[in-house]
Enzyme design. Sequence first.
Site, PDB file in Angstrom:
ATOM      1  N   LYS A  27       0.859  -1.186   0.000  1.00 23.50           N
ATOM      2  CA  LYS A  27       0.000   0.000   0.000  1.00 23.50           C
ATOM      3  C   LYS A  27       0.887   1.225   0.000  1.00 23.50           C
ATOM      4  O   LYS A  27       1.846   1.312   0.767  1.00 23.50           O
ATOM      5  CB  LYS A  27      -0.868  -0.012   1.285  1.00 23.50           C
ATOM      6  CG  LYS A  27      -1.777   1.187   1.430  1.00 23.50           C
ATOM      7  CD  LYS A  27      -3.114   0.969   0.760  1.00 23.50           C
ATOM      8  CE  LYS A  27      -3.897   2.245   0.522  1.00 23.50           C
ATOM      9  NZ  LYS A  27      -3.520   2.935  -0.736  1.00 23.50           N
ATOM     10  N   LYS A  58       5.264   1.788  -3.247  1.00 19.22           N
ATOM     11  CA  LYS A  58       5.196   3.151  -3.814  1.00 19.22           C
ATOM     12  C   LYS A  58       5.386   3.038  -5.314  1.00 19.22           C
ATOM     13  O   LYS A  58       6.066   2.117  -5.793  1.00 19.22           O
ATOM     14  CB  LYS A  58       6.321   4.021  -3.230  1.00 19.22           C
ATOM     15  CG  LYS A  58       6.055   5.505  -3.331  1.00 19.22           C
ATOM     16  CD  LYS A  58       5.187   5.987  -2.181  1.00 19.22           C
ATOM     17  CE  LYS A  58       4.785   7.424  -2.308  1.00 19.22           C
ATOM     18  NZ  LYS A  58       4.138   7.894  -1.061  1.00 19.22           N
ATOM     19  N   GLY A 102      -2.789   8.367  -4.118  1.00 26.13           N
ATOM     20  CA  GLY A 102      -2.148   9.571  -4.640  1.00 26.13           C
ATOM     21  C   GLY A 102      -0.876   9.937  -3.890  1.00 26.13           C
ATOM     22  O   GLY A 102      -0.564   9.376  -2.837  1.00 26.13           O
ATOM     23  N   ASP A 103      -0.135  10.858  -4.436  1.00 23.50           N
ATOM     24  CA  ASP A 103       1.053  11.468  -3.809  1.00 23.50           C
ATOM     25  C   ASP A 103       1.305  12.737  -4.621  1.00 23.50           C
ATOM     26  O   ASP A 103       0.377  13.257  -5.260  1.00 23.50           O
ATOM     27  CB  ASP A 103       2.244  10.488  -3.826  1.00 23.50           C
ATOM     28  CG  ASP A 103       3.396  10.936  -2.919  1.00 23.50           C
ATOM     29  OD1 ASP A 103       3.297  10.742  -1.699  1.00 23.50           O
ATOM     30  OD2 ASP A 103       4.383  11.503  -3.419  1.00 23.50           O
ATOM     31  N   ASN A 107      -2.108  19.244  -1.569  1.00 21.11           N
ATOM     32  CA  ASN A 107      -3.096  18.584  -0.710  1.00 21.11           C
ATOM     33  C   ASN A 107      -2.710  18.624   0.764  1.00 21.11           C
ATOM     34  O   ASN A 107      -3.502  19.018   1.619  1.00 21.11           O
ATOM     35  CB  ASN A 107      -3.283  17.130  -1.191  1.00 21.11           C
ATOM     36  CG  ASN A 107      -4.117  16.328  -0.213  1.00 21.11           C
ATOM     37  OD1 ASN A 107      -3.619  15.765   0.754  1.00 21.11           O
ATOM     38  ND2 ASN A 107      -5.413  16.299  -0.441  1.00 21.11           N
TER      39      ASN A 107
HETATM   40  P1  NDP Z   1       0.783  17.836  -4.143  1.00 25.66           P
HETATM   41  O1  NDP Z   1       1.168  17.466  -5.511  1.00 25.66           O
HETATM   42  O2  NDP Z   1      -0.650  18.092  -3.839  1.00 25.66           O
HETATM   43  O3  NDP Z   1       1.604  19.107  -3.662  1.00 25.66           O
HETATM   44  C1  NDP Z   1       2.983  19.093  -3.645  1.00 25.66           C
HETATM   45  C2  NDP Z   1       3.473  20.458  -3.189  1.00 25.66           C
HETATM   46  O4  NDP Z   1       4.869  20.384  -2.951  1.00 25.66           O
HETATM   47  C3  NDP Z   1       3.263  21.526  -4.235  1.00 25.66           C
HETATM   48  O5  NDP Z   1       3.093  22.768  -3.625  1.00 25.66           O
HETATM   49  C4  NDP Z   1       4.585  21.466  -4.993  1.00 25.66           C
HETATM   50  O6  NDP Z   1       4.919  22.648  -5.685  1.00 25.66           O
HETATM   51  C5  NDP Z   1       5.567  21.228  -3.884  1.00 25.66           C
HETATM   52  N1  NDP Z   1       6.738  20.530  -4.392  1.00 25.66           N
HETATM   53  C6  NDP Z   1       6.774  19.322  -5.008  1.00 25.66           C
HETATM   54  N2  NDP Z   1       8.029  19.039  -5.388  1.00 25.66           N
HETATM   55  C7  NDP Z   1       8.783  20.078  -5.000  1.00 25.66           C
HETATM   56  C8  NDP Z   1      10.149  20.369  -5.095  1.00 25.66           C
HETATM   57  N3  NDP Z   1      10.998  19.510  -5.679  1.00 25.66           N
HETATM   58  N4  NDP Z   1      10.600  21.526  -4.565  1.00 25.66           N
HETATM   59  C9  NDP Z   1       9.741  22.409  -3.986  1.00 25.66           C
HETATM   60  N5  NDP Z   1       8.418  22.182  -3.872  1.00 25.66           N
HETATM   61  C10 NDP Z   1       7.955  21.038  -4.367  1.00 25.66           C
HETATM   62  O7  NDP Z   1       1.359  16.668  -3.201  1.00 25.66           O
HETATM   63  P2  NDP Z   1       0.962  16.288  -1.705  1.00 25.66           P
HETATM   64  O8  NDP Z   1       0.524  17.486  -0.971  1.00 25.66           O
HETATM   65  O9  NDP Z   1       0.063  15.117  -1.770  1.00 25.66           O
HETATM   66  O10 NDP Z   1       2.361  15.760  -1.149  1.00 25.66           O
HETATM   67  C11 NDP Z   1       3.277  16.589  -0.430  1.00 25.66           C
HETATM   68  C12 NDP Z   1       4.182  15.723   0.416  1.00 25.66           C
HETATM   69  O11 NDP Z   1       3.396  14.956   1.345  1.00 25.66           O
HETATM   70  C13 NDP Z   1       5.016  14.692  -0.340  1.00 25.66           C
HETATM   71  O12 NDP Z   1       6.260  14.529   0.324  1.00 25.66           O
HETATM   72  C14 NDP Z   1       4.203  13.410  -0.188  1.00 25.66           C
HETATM   73  O13 NDP Z   1       5.002  12.258  -0.335  1.00 25.66           O
HETATM   74  C15 NDP Z   1       3.712  13.572   1.234  1.00 25.66           C
HETATM   75  N6  NDP Z   1       2.547  12.790   1.599  1.00 25.66           N
HETATM   76  C16 NDP Z   1       1.379  12.873   0.912  1.00 25.66           C
HETATM   77  C17 NDP Z   1       0.287  12.136   1.308  1.00 25.66           C
HETATM   78  C18 NDP Z   1      -1.048  12.275   0.655  1.00 25.66           C
HETATM   79  O14 NDP Z   1      -2.013  11.698   1.159  1.00 25.66           O
HETATM   80  N7  NDP Z   1      -1.184  13.033  -0.410  1.00 25.66           N
HETATM   81  C19 NDP Z   1       0.362  11.202   2.430  1.00 25.66           C
HETATM   82  C20 NDP Z   1       1.616  11.247   3.154  1.00 25.66           C
HETATM   83  C21 NDP Z   1       2.655  12.000   2.725  1.00 25.66           C
HETATM   84  P3  NDP Z   1       4.842  22.696  -7.286  1.00 25.66           P
HETATM   85  O15 NDP Z   1       3.385  22.806  -7.604  1.00 25.66           O
HETATM   86  O16 NDP Z   1       5.650  23.865  -7.676  1.00 25.66           O
HETATM   87  O17 NDP Z   1       5.432  21.390  -7.770  1.00 25.66           O
HETATM   88  O1  2IT Z   2       3.108   8.819   1.513  1.00 22.37           O
HETATM   89  C1  2IT Z   2       1.960   8.394   1.749  1.00 22.37           C
HETATM   90  O2  2IT Z   2       1.661   7.873   2.828  1.00 22.37           O
HETATM   91  C2  2IT Z   2       0.938   8.576   0.708  1.00 22.37           C
HETATM   92  N1  2IT Z   2       1.226   9.162  -0.334  1.00 22.37           N
HETATM   93  C3  2IT Z   2      -0.437   8.008   0.897  1.00 22.37           C
HETATM   94  C4  2IT Z   2      -0.453   6.543   0.612  1.00 22.37           C
HETATM   95  C5  2IT Z   2      -1.818   5.904   0.607  1.00 22.37           C
HETATM   96  O3  2IT Z   2      -1.842   4.724   0.243  1.00 22.37           O
HETATM   97  O4  2IT Z   2      -2.815   6.532   0.961  1.00 22.37           O
END
Ligand code: NDP
Ligand code: 2IT
Length: 451
Positions: A94, A130, A169-170, A244
């Site tokens: 997952k 992943k 998603g991520d 997100n």
């Molecule tokens: P989104 O795509 O919704 O948002 C990502 C954000 O991070 C954007 O503002 C983006 O800016 C910025 N970003 C991405 N890459 C870079 C970079 N190289 N340098 C600077 N800014 C960057 O993703 P999420 O909000 O879902 O994910 C954010 C983080 O949270 C990640 O590390 C992800 O692995 C982690 N995460 C997400 C989960 C989820 O449920 N979605 C769960 C657990 C962890 P820009 O638009 O300019 O790219």
């Molecule tokens: O990094 C993470 O935990 C996620 N992107 C969410 C993974 C998931 O299966 O909901």
Amino acid sequence: MAVSDHVDLDTFMAGVKKRNPGQPEFVQAVQEVAQDIYAFIDDKEEYHSAQILRRIAEPDRVVSFRVCWEDDNHNIRVQRGYRIQNNNAIGPYKGGIRFHPSVTESVLKFLAFEQTFKNSLTGLPMGGGKGGANFNPKGKSDAEVMRFCQSFMTELYRHIGPDTDVPAGDIGVGGREIGYMFGQYKRITNRWEGVLTGKGMEYGGSQMRPEATGYGAVYFMENMLKHKGEAIEGKTAVISGSGNVATHAAEQITKQGGKVLTLSDSGGFIHDPDGINQEKIDWVKDLKNNRRGRISEYADEFSGASYIEGDRPWSVACDLALPCATQNELNEAEAKALVDNGVQAVSEGANMPTTLEGVHVFHDAKIMYGPGKAANAGGVAVSGLEMSQNAERISWNHERLGEMLTELMEGIHGKCVEYGDQGDGYVDYVKGANIAGFKKVADAMLAYGVV
Ligand code: NDP
Ligand code: 2IT
């Protein structure tokens, strides 16, 4: 009993480096975990002789595939897709799917490794995986994104399934992309099943899943502060990212009476000394999700806010910091700046956002520091609840899922304290998360023998 291979930590890490050339993010993630696990298993011969850590740090499977698609100008484009299935000792693989030009095998291997510990910490039956591709959704039309997602799923579908591997998603993969991928999976297999999480509410998605990661990271922060008799109310917070996780973290900080000062994207950050309130957060959500704009536009919309191009927000003085963008976005100097400015607590919404050197700064300063694998586990936890609802063909309401998320984050915080309490009032949350996450997976692996 076999002769055990008691290599020391340095020799173990030298082996990891040698077997994974050119994969610095993966080596970094293993290093962070290995130092705590080595201390924990020092007197536990069974984990050494069964080579448990060595096996967790070797993915069960790395699948790599070509993804061809046609852009709107009829050019044929070729991307590389992956699914890393790291470990399924305690449940189906997952973990999310990331679409970003920086995606490499190293990045996805580090994420799948971290996910194994994170998913274990939730207490739900989920293994670690992943996936993703070096596809850049920025500037692409909806039709291009759809064709890419369909092509990606045309290969991925054969490797996943509701009891095998359940992606979500991520970065770069939100509701739109999940919809396109789920539609293609359903078309190819002729099966409607809970094979992806983060689905839309109309087709099997779970209430609270969009909010879960950001809210969960704030609940983790709330639990760390509560442990010290403190609260979020009245405190200032610096947040990176504007996707997100960042927007929902901002929302929950605001709900609890905190003041959010910053958001960012890969172009720079915005600083709003008046505070980013709910109305402004809603504007950012619309900017990012519907208009697909840049955070710089915030400073044009709201007077009093400034945009700082090409920089990250960690020099802004604050009580709380929540890195919610990406890996290695907070280095040693930035960690020092936060500490010098009086930061009290850091809760990581992103995965491995702080470099190893930065983590040492937080530990040396003895501030509360919640690592991603604990602090951002709320997202995957509600994904686990989405799987349960799909399997039972029911859906729980928003209020019930909100309560479950709150309880899950409290439980994760409790496990970190159980294994990370240093006895002098300081909790090493990294150590707590690593050991608690490891133990459940390791004990399941011991039960299976050599497989
Ligand atoms: P989104 O795509 O919704 O948002 C990502 C954000 O991070 C954007 O503002 C983006 O800016 C910025 N970003 C991405 N890459 C870079 C970079 N190289 N340098 C600077 N800014 C960057 O993703 P999420 O909000 O879902 O994910 C954010 C983080 O949270 C990640 O590390 C992800 O692995 C982690 N995460 C997400 C989960 C989820 O449920 N979605 C769960 C657990 C962890 P820009 O638009 O300019 O790219
Ligand atoms: O990094 C993470 O935990 C996620 N992107 C969410 C993974 C998931 O299966 O909901």
